[in-house]
Every structure is written in C-alpha cells, then in structure tokens.
Design a protein around this motif. Structure first.
Motif, PDB file in Angstrom:
ATOM      1  N   ARG A 103       0.799  -1.215   0.000  1.00 24.78           N
ATOM      2  CA  ARG A 103       0.000   0.000   0.000  1.00 24.78           C
ATOM      3  C   ARG A 103       0.837   1.274   0.000  1.00 24.78           C
ATOM      4  O   ARG A 103       0.276   2.367  -0.089  1.00 24.78           O
ATOM      5  CB  ARG A 103      -0.927   0.016   1.226  1.00 24.78           C
ATOM      6  CG  ARG A 103      -2.121  -0.925   1.124  1.00 24.78           C
ATOM      7  CD  ARG A 103      -3.040  -0.505   0.010  1.00 24.78           C
ATOM      8  NE  ARG A 103      -4.249  -1.298  -0.044  1.00 24.78           N
ATOM      9  CZ  ARG A 103      -5.147  -1.204  -0.999  1.00 24.78           C
ATOM     10  NH1 ARG A 103      -4.950  -0.357  -1.989  1.00 24.78           N
ATOM     11  NH2 ARG A 103      -6.211  -1.949  -0.998  1.00 24.78           N
ATOM     12  N   GLU A 104       2.152   1.166   0.137  1.00 22.55           N
ATOM     13  CA  GLU A 104       2.994   2.354   0.246  1.00 22.55           C
ATOM     14  C   GLU A 104       2.882   3.253  -0.977  1.00 22.55           C
ATOM     15  O   GLU A 104       2.770   4.469  -0.858  1.00 22.55           O
ATOM     16  CB  GLU A 104       4.452   1.954   0.483  1.00 22.55           C
ATOM     17  CG  GLU A 104       4.740   1.487   1.902  1.00 22.55           C
ATOM     18  CD  GLU A 104       4.481   2.579   2.929  1.00 22.55           C
ATOM     19  OE1 GLU A 104       4.774   3.761   2.640  1.00 22.55           O
ATOM     20  OE2 GLU A 104       3.979   2.254   4.010  1.00 22.55           O
ATOM     21  N   ASP A 105       2.915   2.653  -2.175  1.00 20.10           N
ATOM     22  CA  ASP A 105       2.834   3.462  -3.401  1.00 20.10           C
ATOM     23  C   ASP A 105       1.492   4.176  -3.488  1.00 20.10           C
ATOM     24  O   ASP A 105       1.428   5.360  -3.848  1.00 20.10           O
ATOM     25  CB  ASP A 105       3.042   2.581  -4.637  1.00 20.10           C
ATOM     26  CG  ASP A 105       4.482   2.092  -4.773  1.00 20.10           C
ATOM     27  OD1 ASP A 105       5.356   2.675  -4.108  1.00 20.10           O
ATOM     28  OD2 ASP A 105       4.718   1.135  -5.525  1.00 20.10           O
ATOM     29  N   ASP A 106       0.411   3.455  -3.168  1.00 19.27           N
ATOM     30  CA  ASP A 106      -0.918   4.073  -3.192  1.00 19.27           C
ATOM     31  C   ASP A 106      -0.995   5.221  -2.191  1.00 19.27           C
ATOM     32  O   ASP A 106      -1.513   6.296  -2.501  1.00 19.27           O
ATOM     33  CB  ASP A 106      -1.999   3.032  -2.848  1.00 19.27           C
ATOM     34  CG  ASP A 106      -2.127   1.960  -3.919  1.00 19.27           C
ATOM     35  OD1 ASP A 106      -1.784   2.252  -5.080  1.00 19.27           O
ATOM     36  OD2 ASP A 106      -2.555   0.848  -3.595  1.00 19.27           O
ATOM     37  N   LYS A 107      -0.467   4.985  -0.994  1.00 22.68           N
ATOM     38  CA  LYS A 107      -0.505   6.022   0.049  1.00 22.68           C
ATOM     39  C   LYS A 107       0.265   7.253  -0.398  1.00 22.68           C
ATOM     40  O   LYS A 107      -0.217   8.385  -0.255  1.00 22.68           O
ATOM     41  CB  LYS A 107       0.095   5.482   1.349  1.00 22.68           C
ATOM     42  CG  LYS A 107       0.078   6.488   2.493  1.00 22.68           C
ATOM     43  CD  LYS A 107       1.147   6.185   3.523  1.00 22.68           C
ATOM     44  CE  LYS A 107       2.533   6.449   2.962  1.00 22.68           C
ATOM     45  NZ  LYS A 107       3.613   6.291   3.952  1.00 22.68           N
ATOM     46  N   ASP A 108       1.481   7.047  -0.945  1.00 23.15           N
ATOM     47  CA  ASP A 108       2.310   8.186  -1.369  1.00 23.15           C
ATOM     48  C   ASP A 108       1.626   9.008  -2.449  1.00 23.15           C
ATOM     49  O   ASP A 108       1.690  10.249  -2.437  1.00 23.15           O
ATOM     50  CB  ASP A 108       3.670   7.685  -1.867  1.00 23.15           C
ATOM     51  CG  ASP A 108       4.547   7.144  -0.742  1.00 23.15           C
ATOM     52  OD1 ASP A 108       4.246   7.459   0.427  1.00 23.15           O
ATOM     53  OD2 ASP A 108       5.501   6.404  -1.037  1.00 23.15           O
ATOM     54  N   ARG A 109       0.938   8.344  -3.386  1.00 24.32           N
ATOM     55  CA  ARG A 109       0.250   9.077  -4.453  1.00 24.32           C
ATOM     56  C   ARG A 109      -0.877   9.941  -3.891  1.00 24.32           C
ATOM     57  O   ARG A 109      -1.047  11.096  -4.291  1.00 24.32           O
ATOM     58  CB  ARG A 109      -0.300   8.098  -5.497  1.00 24.32           C
ATOM     59  CG  ARG A 109       0.749   7.576  -6.465  1.00 24.32           C
ATOM     60  CD  ARG A 109       0.119   6.931  -7.673  1.00 24.32           C
ATOM     61  NE  ARG A 109      -0.576   5.698  -7.333  1.00 24.32           N
ATOM     62  CZ  ARG A 109      -0.021   4.495  -7.352  1.00 24.32           C
ATOM     63  NH1 ARG A 109       1.248   4.376  -7.709  1.00 24.32           N
ATOM     64  NH2 ARG A 109      -0.703   3.428  -7.048  1.00 24.32           N
ATOM     65  N   VAL A 110      -1.639   9.374  -2.949  1.00 22.97           N
ATOM     66  CA  VAL A 110      -2.749  10.132  -2.358  1.00 22.97           C
ATOM     67  C   VAL A 110      -2.222  11.316  -1.547  1.00 22.97           C
ATOM     68  O   VAL A 110      -2.746  12.432  -1.630  1.00 22.97           O
ATOM     69  CB  VAL A 110      -3.620   9.221  -1.470  1.00 22.97           C
ATOM     70  CG1 VAL A 110      -4.694  10.043  -0.755  1.00 22.97           C
ATOM     71  CG2 VAL A 110      -4.286   8.139  -2.309  1.00 22.97           C
ATOM     72  N   VAL A 111      -1.165  11.087  -0.753  1.00 22.13           N
ATOM     73  CA  VAL A 111      -0.587  12.164   0.054  1.00 22.13           C
ATOM     74  C   VAL A 111      -0.103  13.306  -0.826  1.00 22.13           C
ATOM     75  O   VAL A 111      -0.354  14.487  -0.542  1.00 22.13           O
ATOM     76  CB  VAL A 111       0.566  11.631   0.933  1.00 22.13           C
ATOM     77  CG1 VAL A 111       1.332  12.785   1.574  1.00 22.13           C
ATOM     78  CG2 VAL A 111       0.019  10.715   2.024  1.00 22.13           C
ATOM     79  N   GLU A 112       0.580  12.983  -1.917  1.00 19.87           N
ATOM     80  CA  GLU A 112       1.086  14.025  -2.812  1.00 19.87           C
ATOM     81  C   GLU A 112      -0.056  14.821  -3.444  1.00 19.87           C
ATOM     82  O   GLU A 112       0.012  16.042  -3.571  1.00 19.87           O
ATOM     83  CB  GLU A 112       1.964  13.405  -3.906  1.00 19.87           C
ATOM     84  CG  GLU A 112       3.287  12.837  -3.410  1.00 19.87           C
ATOM     85  CD  GLU A 112       4.136  13.876  -2.685  1.00 19.87           C
ATOM     86  OE1 GLU A 112       4.144  15.053  -3.109  1.00 19.87           O
ATOM     87  OE2 GLU A 112       4.767  13.522  -1.674  1.00 19.87           O
ATOM     88  N   LEU A 113      -1.125  14.130  -3.824  1.00 20.49           N
ATOM     89  CA  LEU A 113      -2.284  14.824  -4.396  1.00 20.49           C
ATOM     90  C   LEU A 113      -2.899  15.784  -3.386  1.00 20.49           C
ATOM     91  O   LEU A 113      -3.309  16.902  -3.724  1.00 20.49           O
ATOM     92  CB  LEU A 113      -3.328  13.801  -4.857  1.00 20.49           C
ATOM     93  CG  LEU A 113      -3.011  13.038  -6.145  1.00 20.49           C
ATOM     94  CD1 LEU A 113      -4.012  11.893  -6.339  1.00 20.49           C
ATOM     95  CD2 LEU A 113      -3.042  13.973  -7.344  1.00 20.49           C
TER      96      LEU A 113
END
Length: 219
Positions: free
Chosen positions: A169-179
């Motif tokens: 889930r790290e990649d998904d989390k990082d994308r959402v945080v950046e958005l």
C-alpha cells in the motif's frame, strides 16, 4: 462451492454496520433506523447462507440470488465506508486545530451534498437488501449448524496500529498524500474518493494517509 466468499463478505458488512463510528454519524444524520435495519437484515441472511450455499449447487435460482446478494453486500460496504469516512474526518477536525482550519475549506454546502448523497445511497442499498430478503423466503432456507466464526473486533477508533506493517500500500498512500499536499493552499479542496469492493483495504489506506509524516508536517 459456489459463491464461497459470500459469508465472510456479509460478516464484514455486518461488523461495519455495527461500528461505533458509523453509528455516530447515522444518528447525527437521522438515518440510524436504516443502518439498524440493514444490520438486522444481514444478520438474518447470514444465518441462512450455509443452507443457501448447499442448495446453490443444484438450484440455479439460488445461485443467481447469491450473486445478487454479493453485489448488494459490496455496495453496502462502500456506502458504510462513506459514513465511516465522515466520522474519521470529524475526529481529525476535533483533534488538531490547524487541521480544522485546512479542512474547513471543504465547505458546508459540500458537506450537505455529501450527507444527502450518503443517506440516499443507504436507503437505496437497504431497498435492494429488502427485496433480496423477500425473494429468499421462496427458497425454504433453514439455519444450519456451522463452526462459530472468529470474533470480528468492533471498530471504535480511527488509530492505525503503528506497529502493524502494511504490505503493498505504500505506493498508493504516497500518491494520495502528494495529491492532497499539492492542493493545500487552494481555497476549495478536491475530494479524493477511494473506491473498491469490500475488503480490499480502503479504510486502511485512508488511515495510512491520515497518519503519514509528510501530511502531519504540512499541517
């Protein structure tokens, strides 16, 4: 056996319907009777699923009914996610004054629209479950003895166990945080829905985003 994953799906939705966070919002929005009726329907259905699964091997009508029930259960899970999200949002606002200032950009008008949509979705999925429960009576299902399920912990808070390691889930989390961080200076923030069928980890991902260090430092 056919639709063998249906029982754990229904159990999961029952647990979410009974969640204290979900109850707090459905009471606030005046739709707790609908939530409670949905929970009772699914508890009743759950008691008959072992027999339904056995009959589905030879009865195509039961098999089709189970497929429709699974689709309705996934829909109910997504609807309840909306109420759980609102409860988590309110916790975030009450816990951190600075975060309250940033999230207040999500205007009152947007909150009313969200409330109305979530409440209507709950009524719609309840109507579908009502229909399926009525149809179920013609199959002559009975409650069969089965091994007791493992107790599902009742969710009462939003904290994600920091000692728990989440994989994939790290990649998904990082994308959402950046958005989210990209729009922190905007007057109106964009809503980022997390969609998917029940059990894929939507709530877990939302909690990971909330607890992310970059998110906390920006606020």
């Amino acid at each position: 056996m056919a639709e063998s994953l249906l029982l754990p799906v229904v159990r999961g939705v029952v647990g979410k319907a009974a969640d204290a966070l979900v109850q707090s919002i459905t009471r606030m929005w005046g739709v707790d009777k609908d939530r409670l009726k949905l929970e009772r329907h699914l508890v009743y259905v759950q008691s008959l699923l072992a027999d339904a699964e056995a009959k589905s091997e030879t009865n195509p009508a039961v098999r089709m009914w189970m497929k429709e029930l699974k689709a309705a259960a996934y829909q109910a899970d997504n609807v309840l996610d909306d109420f759980q999200y609102e409860a988590l949002r309110r916790e975030a606002l009450s816990d951190q004054p600075r975060r309250r200032q940033v999230l207040s950009n999500f205007t009152s008008e947007n909150r009313l629209v969200f409330c109305d949509k979530a409440s209507r979705n709950l009524k719609n999925v309840l109507e579908k479950i009502d229909q399926l429960v009525t149809e179920m009576t013609k199959f002559g299902l009975v409650a069969l003895a089965e091994a007791p399920p493992e107790a599902l912990p009742r969710q009462t808070h939003s904290a994600l166990d920091e000692s728990m390691e989440i994989f994939g889930r790290e990649d998904d989390k990082d994308r959402v945080v950046e958005l989210l961080l990209d729009q922190q200076d905007r007057q109106h923030v964009q809503v980022l829905p997390i969609l998917g069928m029940g059990g894929v980890g939507k709530t877990t991902l939302a909690k990971m985003v909330y607890n992310d260090d970059k998110n906390s430092e920006a606020l």
